[in-house]
Enzyme design. Structure first.
Site, PDB file in Angstrom:
ATOM      1  CG  ASN A 402       1.624   8.475  -7.026  1.00 15.18           C
ATOM      2  OD1 ASN A 402       0.668   8.004  -7.435  1.00 15.18           O
ATOM      3  ND2 ASN A 402       2.309   8.028  -6.019  1.00 15.18           N
ATOM      4  CG  ASP A 403       3.376  10.775  -3.147  1.00 15.55           C
ATOM      5  OD1 ASP A 403       2.736   9.897  -3.291  1.00 15.55           O
ATOM      6  OD2 ASP A 403       4.558  11.006  -3.209  1.00 15.55           O
ATOM      7  CB  VAL A 404       1.266  16.586  -5.929  1.00  9.43           C
ATOM      8  CG1 VAL A 404       2.388  16.943  -5.360  1.00  9.43           C
ATOM      9  CG2 VAL A 404       0.998  16.355  -7.475  1.00  9.43           C
ATOM     10  CB  VAL A 405      -3.092  14.163  -8.098  1.00  7.10           C
ATOM     11  CG1 VAL A 405      -2.570  15.605  -8.662  1.00  7.10           C
ATOM     12  CG2 VAL A 405      -2.392  13.067  -8.449  1.00  7.10           C
ATOM     13  CB  SER A 443       6.674   8.629  -2.336  1.00  9.88           C
ATOM     14  OG  SER A 443       5.348   8.685  -2.544  1.00  9.88           O
TER      15      SER A 443
END
Length: 475
Positions: A402-405, A443
């Site tokens: 999720n967050d890393v893209v 997150s």
């Protein structure tokens, strides 16, 4: 044993440790590095037993007074727990297991320091301060790691908690803790209250205060910072061991503790850089504590696609990039992903894996999973390596990340991720996102990538979805 021989054995042990860590830096030599480190530890343990004359306790009166009994009991109990745990733990449970290992390391140093205090009472100022710092750092590492374990496993502290005025509370605890160390270390017999009582009060207060500090420091930290906090707690456990070595005058403990502490701190700083966050923000701020949106644009429903339609696109693809996240670990899909990788390569496609430094719940989590599935190391690429060629990728397959893209990190200044380096999956011609549902992830930050025109969602268990794609290639 002669002191010269002991010093030589300690030096040999340290050389094995240093060489082992060096070899751990590459996948093809990692096992050898682990073996070297284990041999170094064996040499260190045997040397300590000889140096401290534990062997001489064989003739001690009474079974429980015999040092061999306690050592043998510790080895048997520890080995039994380790053997059972290693068989039962799943790859999805590795992050919380690592967190507990950090906690046990801190607790060990704490117990060594308290035992040394009970046996020796008070030595010179340097030794006393070293004991106090060992207790302080070991206590923070222990309770902080327990909180991290609870958050990651979902067995405790399930809801993101906040502590009003946490920085003020932590500052007060730090000041009180340092004062307690000073009271223990520098209180002399000339004082009115008596040195023994003040030393005991100082050591007791130091232990309690820093146990509480570990709890209050880690509890408010959200899921987005968990990989970094695990690395930081690992550094603390090593630092506690180093101070314990100073306190009990053990060279190899100082060296090994410094190695763990330094490597853990370096990794922490690397991961902070990967998240575009300052180290101070890790301690005093956190993201992921509240549900926040990464985009203020109009709501848009993500487009979904069936496995059969996704296969038609993959079958024509000539450049495919997998972007794994914690969802791959939860689904235990790494072996199915390797099978799909093989099918794509047999079909003439170039396949790579884009690995973000903070993907998963611990440092290197995705690398470990993919190595377990025998994915060639050459196919594991960093974000810096993959981003320049992402526009040439026909299909980017995001598995549980999720967050890393999240493109909000680039173009949305209101996002808590803003400024964080990401993998530019949105630049690929087509993006497949494999998710169980429409949630925002650990997150709690929404991802506008999911509603991009070139993105399609494939809902369901990642392992089943990937296995279904493999079956399509077999038909």
């Amino acid at each position: 044993m002669n002191k010269t021989v002991i010093d030589i054995l300690y030096m040999v042990s340290c050389i094995f440790f240093i060489r082992g860590i060096k070899l751990l830096g590459k996948t093809d030599t990692a096992r050898k590095g682990n073996l070297y480190s284990s041999v170094g530890m064996l040499i260190a343990v045997v040397t300590v037993l000889c140096q401290k004359e534990v062997f001489a306790s064989w003739n001690s009166s009474g079974l429980l007074a015999n040092g061999y009994v306690w050592i043998a009991a510790a080895i048997i109990i520890g080995s039994a727990i380790g053997a059972v745990w290693s068989k039962k733990v799943q790859m999805t449970g590795m992050p919380e297991l690592v967190a507990l290992f950090n906690g046990f390391g801190g607790l060990s140093s704490l117990l060594v320091a308290l035992t040394q205090y009970l046996v020796q009472k008070k030595g010179d100022c340097f030794t006393s301060v070293s004991l106090g710092l060992t207790v302080a750092i070991g206590a923070v590492a222990f309770t902080g790691s327990v909180v991290a374990w609870g958050k990651l496993s979902g067995k405790a502290f399930k809801k993101i908690s906040s502590i009003p005025g946490k920085n003020v509370i932590n500052a007060i605890l730090c000041i009180a803790g340092v004062a307690s160390i000073a009271a223990y270390s520098f209180f002399t017999e000339s004082n009115l209250l008596g040195s023994t009582n003040m030393e005991l009060a100082g050591m007791s207060a130091t232990t309690v205060i820093f146990l509480v500090l570990g709890f209050t420091m880690v509890l408010p930290i959200g899921g987005g910072d968990m990989p970094v906090i695990i690395s930081f707690l690992n550094a603390l456990s090593g630092l506690a061991a180093a101070f314990a070595g100073f306190a009990i005058n053990n060279t190899v403990l100082v060296v090994s503790g410094c190695l763990v502490g330094a490597s853990g701190l370096i990794l922490t700083l690397i991961m902070c850089k990967a998240m575009n966050r300052k180290f101070s923000n890790l301690l005093f701020k956190s993201f992921g504590g509240q549900k926040k949106k990464g985009s203020s644009g109009p709501a848009k429903e993500p487009a979904a696609m069936s496995v059969e339609d996704a296969y038609m696109i993959l079958e024509a693809a000539r450049n495919v990039a997998f972007i794994p996240g914690y969802g791959m670990a939860v689904a235990q899909a790494q072996h199915a992903v390797k099978e799909l990788c093989d099918k794509l390569e047999a079909n003439g496609a170039e396949v790579n894996f884009a690995i973000h430094p903070v993907a998963g719940r611990m440092p290197g989590h995705m690398n470990v999973l993919l190595a377990e599935a025998n994915v060639p190391y050459e196919q594991l690429k960093t974000a810096d390596e993959m981003n320049p060629q992402m526009s040439n990728v026909d299909v980017a397959i995001v598995i549980g990340a999720n967050d890393v893209v999240n493109p909000a990190a680039i173009d949305d200044q209101s996002s808590p991720l803003y400024g964080m380096p990401i993998i530019n999956a949105f630049e690929a011609k087509t993006v497949f996102v494999l998710k169980r549902g429409k949630g925002t992830g650990f997150s709690g930050i929404e991802n506008p990538l999911f509603t991009n025109d070139n993105t399609v969602m494939i809902y369901g268990d990642a392992k089943q979805t990937v296995s279904a794609l493999v079956s399509e290639f077999d038909d």
